[in-house]
Motif scaffolding. Structure first.
Motif, mmCIF file in Angstrom:
data_model
loop_
_atom_site.group_PDB
_atom_site.id
_atom_site.type_symbol
_atom_site.label_atom_id
_atom_site.label_comp_id
_atom_site.label_asym_id
_atom_site.label_seq_id
_atom_site.Cartn_x
_atom_site.Cartn_y
_atom_site.Cartn_z
ATOM 1 N N VAL A 83 -1.470 1.510 1.312
ATOM 2 C CA VAL A 83 -1.154 2.695 2.086
ATOM 3 C C VAL A 83 -0.049 3.484 1.389
ATOM 4 O O VAL A 83 0.855 2.902 0.770
ATOM 5 N N ASP A 84 -0.151 4.814 1.441
ATOM 6 C CA ASP A 84 0.841 5.688 0.820
ATOM 7 C C ASP A 84 1.786 6.187 1.901
ATOM 8 O O ASP A 84 1.427 7.025 2.733
ATOM 9 N N ARG A 85 3.029 5.684 1.919
ATOM 10 C CA ARG A 85 3.966 6.046 2.978
ATOM 11 C C ARG A 85 4.344 7.525 2.928
ATOM 12 O O ARG A 85 4.700 8.119 3.936
ATOM 13 N N LYS A 86 4.266 8.111 1.716
ATOM 14 C CA LYS A 86 4.650 9.509 1.580
ATOM 15 C C LYS A 86 3.597 10.454 2.157
ATOM 16 O O LYS A 86 3.882 11.598 2.472
ATOM 17 N N LYS A 87 2.369 9.974 2.264
ATOM 18 C CA LYS A 87 1.272 10.768 2.814
ATOM 19 C C LYS A 87 0.549 9.924 3.861
ATOM 20 O O LYS A 87 -0.416 9.229 3.543
ATOM 21 N N PRO A 88 1.048 9.918 5.079
ATOM 22 C CA PRO A 88 0.468 9.071 6.133
ATOM 23 C C PRO A 88 -1.042 9.275 6.252
ATOM 24 O O PRO A 88 -1.554 10.390 6.183
ATOM 25 N N GLY A 89 -1.734 8.147 6.393
ATOM 26 C CA GLY A 89 -3.185 8.189 6.534
ATOM 27 C C GLY A 89 -3.935 8.160 5.214
ATOM 28 O O GLY A 89 -5.167 8.193 5.201
ATOM 29 N N THR A 90 -3.195 8.116 4.094
ATOM 30 C CA THR A 90 -3.837 8.083 2.772
ATOM 31 C C THR A 90 -3.468 6.781 2.060
ATOM 32 O O THR A 90 -2.525 6.076 2.449
ATOM 33 N N TYR A 91 -4.218 6.482 1.011
ATOM 34 C CA TYR A 91 -4.004 5.262 0.238
ATOM 35 C C TYR A 91 -3.968 5.585 -1.251
ATOM 36 O O TYR A 91 -4.508 6.596 -1.696
ATOM 37 N N ARG A 92 -3.332 4.671 -2.020
ATOM 38 C CA ARG A 92 -3.301 4.797 -3.473
ATOM 39 C C ARG A 92 -3.891 3.545 -4.095
ATOM 40 O O ARG A 92 -3.696 2.429 -3.588
ATOM 41 N N TRP A 93 -4.618 3.741 -5.194
ATOM 42 C CA TRP A 93 -5.249 2.617 -5.894
ATOM 43 C C TRP A 93 -4.215 1.904 -6.763
ATOM 44 O O TRP A 93 -3.409 2.533 -7.450
ATOM 45 N N PHE A 94 -4.287 0.567 -6.744
ATOM 46 C CA PHE A 94 -3.443 -0.274 -7.588
ATOM 47 C C PHE A 94 -4.303 -1.298 -8.320
ATOM 48 O O PHE A 94 -5.355 -1.714 -7.826
ATOM 49 N N LEU A 95 -3.828 -1.686 -9.505
ATOM 50 C CA LEU A 95 -4.424 -2.790 -10.249
ATOM 51 C C LEU A 95 -3.508 -3.987 -10.074
ATOM 52 O O LEU A 95 -2.361 -3.972 -10.520
ATOM 53 N N GLY A 96 -4.018 -5.019 -9.400
ATOM 54 C CA GLY A 96 -3.230 -6.218 -9.154
ATOM 55 C C GLY A 96 -3.584 -7.324 -10.128
ATOM 56 O O GLY A 96 -4.757 -7.608 -10.370
ATOM 57 N N ARG A 97 -2.552 -7.922 -10.710
ATOM 58 C CA ARG A 97 -2.749 -9.027 -11.641
ATOM 59 C C ARG A 97 -1.788 -10.152 -11.300
ATOM 60 O O ARG A 97 -0.643 -9.902 -10.924
ATOM 61 N N ALA A 98 -2.259 -11.382 -11.467
ATOM 62 C CA ALA A 98 -1.398 -12.545 -11.255
ATOM 63 C C ALA A 98 -1.816 -13.640 -12.221
ATOM 64 O O ALA A 98 -3.008 -13.830 -12.481
ATOM 65 N N CYS A 99 -0.813 -14.333 -12.776
ATOM 66 C CA CYS A 99 -1.113 -15.441 -13.682
ATOM 67 C C CYS A 99 -0.160 -16.594 -13.369
ATOM 68 O O CYS A 99 0.989 -16.378 -12.959
ATOM 69 N N PRO A 100 -0.641 -17.819 -13.540
ATOM 70 C CA PRO A 100 0.203 -18.985 -13.245
ATOM 71 C C PRO A 100 1.120 -19.313 -14.435
ATOM 72 O O PRO A 100 0.728 -19.180 -15.587
ATOM 73 N N ILE A 101 2.331 -19.712 -14.137
ATOM 74 C CA ILE A 101 3.265 -20.230 -15.146
ATOM 75 C C ILE A 101 3.244 -21.753 -15.020
ATOM 76 O O ILE A 101 3.502 -22.296 -13.940
ATOM 77 N N LYS A 102 2.961 -22.455 -16.135
ATOM 78 C CA LYS A 102 2.785 -23.906 -16.084
ATOM 79 C C LYS A 102 3.850 -24.612 -16.922
ATOM 80 O O LYS A 102 4.379 -24.058 -17.884
ATOM 81 N N ASP A 103 4.145 -25.851 -16.522
ATOM 82 C CA ASP A 103 5.075 -26.658 -17.310
ATOM 83 C C ASP A 103 4.321 -27.385 -18.412
ATOM 84 O O ASP A 103 3.114 -27.186 -18.596
ATOM 85 N N LYS A 104 5.006 -28.238 -19.157
ATOM 86 C CA LYS A 104 4.390 -28.921 -20.286
ATOM 87 C C LYS A 104 3.250 -29.838 -19.873
ATOM 88 O O LYS A 104 2.337 -30.104 -20.657
ATOM 89 N N SER A 105 3.291 -30.300 -18.645
ATOM 90 C CA SER A 105 2.232 -31.207 -18.177
ATOM 91 C C SER A 105 1.024 -30.449 -17.635
ATOM 92 O O SER A 105 0.039 -31.067 -17.236
ATOM 93 N N GLY A 106 1.126 -29.105 -17.618
ATOM 94 C CA GLY A 106 0.006 -28.316 -17.133
ATOM 95 C C GLY A 106 0.063 -28.005 -15.655
ATOM 96 O O GLY A 106 -0.868 -27.386 -15.112
ATOM 97 N N GLN A 107 1.151 -28.391 -14.977
ATOM 98 C CA GLN A 107 1.291 -28.130 -13.558
ATOM 99 C C GLN A 107 1.866 -26.724 -13.340
ATOM 100 O O GLN A 107 2.757 -26.280 -14.054
#
Length: 391
Positions: A83-107
């Motif tokens: 949702v775009d707070r500056k323009k009530p009732g409208t939305y903005r597109w986002f690209l969401g990315r997430a990646c895991p950070i692992k320790d040496k054991s792979g956890q």
């Protein structure tokens, strides 16, 4: 450790994206300053759900994707709308990315994620897509118009073959009767006028036939079948046998290949070229026509034609038709293939001015090209490029 965490937060606050981190179980434990500035959430306020931010059509898919990553440990890359707070009732597109950070054991020890505003890019892409749709619609309409034009052209051809030629036949017949039965009463001037009328009628009939042939080429679909060029040339020369004998023309031939094409159209092609070679001769000249053959690479074809060419040598044949006629100025080598173009006066050489335009249309129907080289008084060299049978 605290120093590293402090540096990370400074770096994250400096980034233009919305940045967040989460524990291995998926609980989000950090947002950068851009997150709070965009969402309006209060910094430090406990469990901040994304659901109020997400577009209703994107919420379930976004949650399912995140929960799947938490369960499998796989990174994700997804588009959604906030949702775009500056323009009530409208939305903005986002690209969401997430990646895991692992320790040496792979956890997995931490999840690192970003949300990048791509709304402008999405809007541009949507605009371009709309332009493509509109352009496609316009092309469809143009194709439909072209189809209608071809149908009208075929109707015109039907009219030209009968309704226009029939009055000409009558004019020619009646003028002939006048000359045969009343020439003695017309005098020299009257007879000359009738002869001029007959010649004009013959030229008009020839022009109509030429236009009719051209229109048939324009409207007819191309039919692919193996054609023996050697037989086509032999049959064409047989049709011209009388004029060849009359002018004592010399014909030099070579073995010609089979090509994919339309037999009737290819006969028309060589008929026009040979007829021109026999016709455009200096007074008292003895015509010489030489036919040659060699393989041609796509580059040679592209140089001599605007038609795009694909394939590898010898995908095309170059058939040469050379003569020793009056030739023409080389600067007109493209102009001669246009409709009704004549480089010589009708009083010296008869013709409709359509023959070479028909030749050009025929080779285009065969996915080929035609080019010409010449100099005044040095004859003409026509190069015909046709696909090889296996191309």
């Amino acid at each position: 450790m605290e120093e590293q965490d402090f540096q990370f937060r400074q770096l994250a606050d400096f980034m233009p994206q919305l940045v967040w981190t989460a524990r291995p179980d998926g609980y989000v434990d950090y947002y950068n300053q851009q997150w709070y500035a965009y969402t309006g959430f209060e910094e430090g306020y406990g469990d901040q759900s994304w659901l109020p931010l997400l577009h209703p059509d994107d919420a379930q898919h976004c949650l399912d994707t995140w929960y799947n990553s938490v369960c499998t440990g796989e990174a994700y890359d997804i588009e959604y709308r906030f949702v775009d707070r500056k323009k009530p009732g409208t939305y903005r597109w986002f690209l969401g990315r997430a990646c895991p950070i692992k320790d040496k054991s792979g956890q997995i020890v931490k999840w690192f994620g970003t949300c990048t505003d791509i709304d402008e890019q999405k809007r541009r892409a949507a605009h371009l897509e709309q332009l493509v749709v509109e352009r496609t619609r316009q092309l469809d309409e143009a194709n439909a118009q072209l189809t209608r034009s071809n149908e009208q052209l075929q109707q015109f051809a039907s009219v030209a073959s009968h309704d226009l030629q029939e009055p000409l036949r009558k004019i020619h017949t009646f003028s002939k009767l006048l000359l045969e039965q009343y020439a003695h009463g017309l005098g020299e001037e009257g007879t000359d006028l009738l002869l001029r009328m007959q010649r004009a009628v013959e030229r008009m009939a020839e022009l109509i036939r030429a236009i009719l042939n051209y229109s048939r080429l324009t409207a007819s679909p191309y039919q692919l079948a193996p054609v023996d060029l050697g037989k086509v040339v032999a049959e064409t020369l047989a049709d011209l046998d009388l004029i060849i004998q009359e002018k004592q023309a010399v014909i030099e031939l070579c073995a010609l290949p089979n090509v994919p094409g339309d037999r009737f159209q290819l006969r028309q092609l060589f008929q026009n070229l040979f007829s021109n070679a026999l016709k455009f001769q200096p007074a008292g000249g003895r015509p010489l026509i030489r036919v040659t053959i060699q393989s041609a690479n796509p580059q040679a074809l592209a140089i001599n034609s605007s038609i795009p060419v694909e394939g590898k040598e010898p995908a095309y044949w170059e058939i040469g038709v050379l003569d020793n006629g009056i030739g023409f100025d080389g600067q007109h080598r493209d102009r001669i293939f246009s409709m009704f173009e004549r480089l010589n006066g009708r009083s010296r050489y008869a013709g409709s001015g359509i023959g070479l335009a028909i030749c050009k249309r025929i080779v285009e129907h065969h996915r080929g090209a035609i080019a010409a080289e010449s100099q005044p008084g040095a004859g003409a060299h026509f190069k015909i490029y046709l696909p090889a049978l296996d191309s």
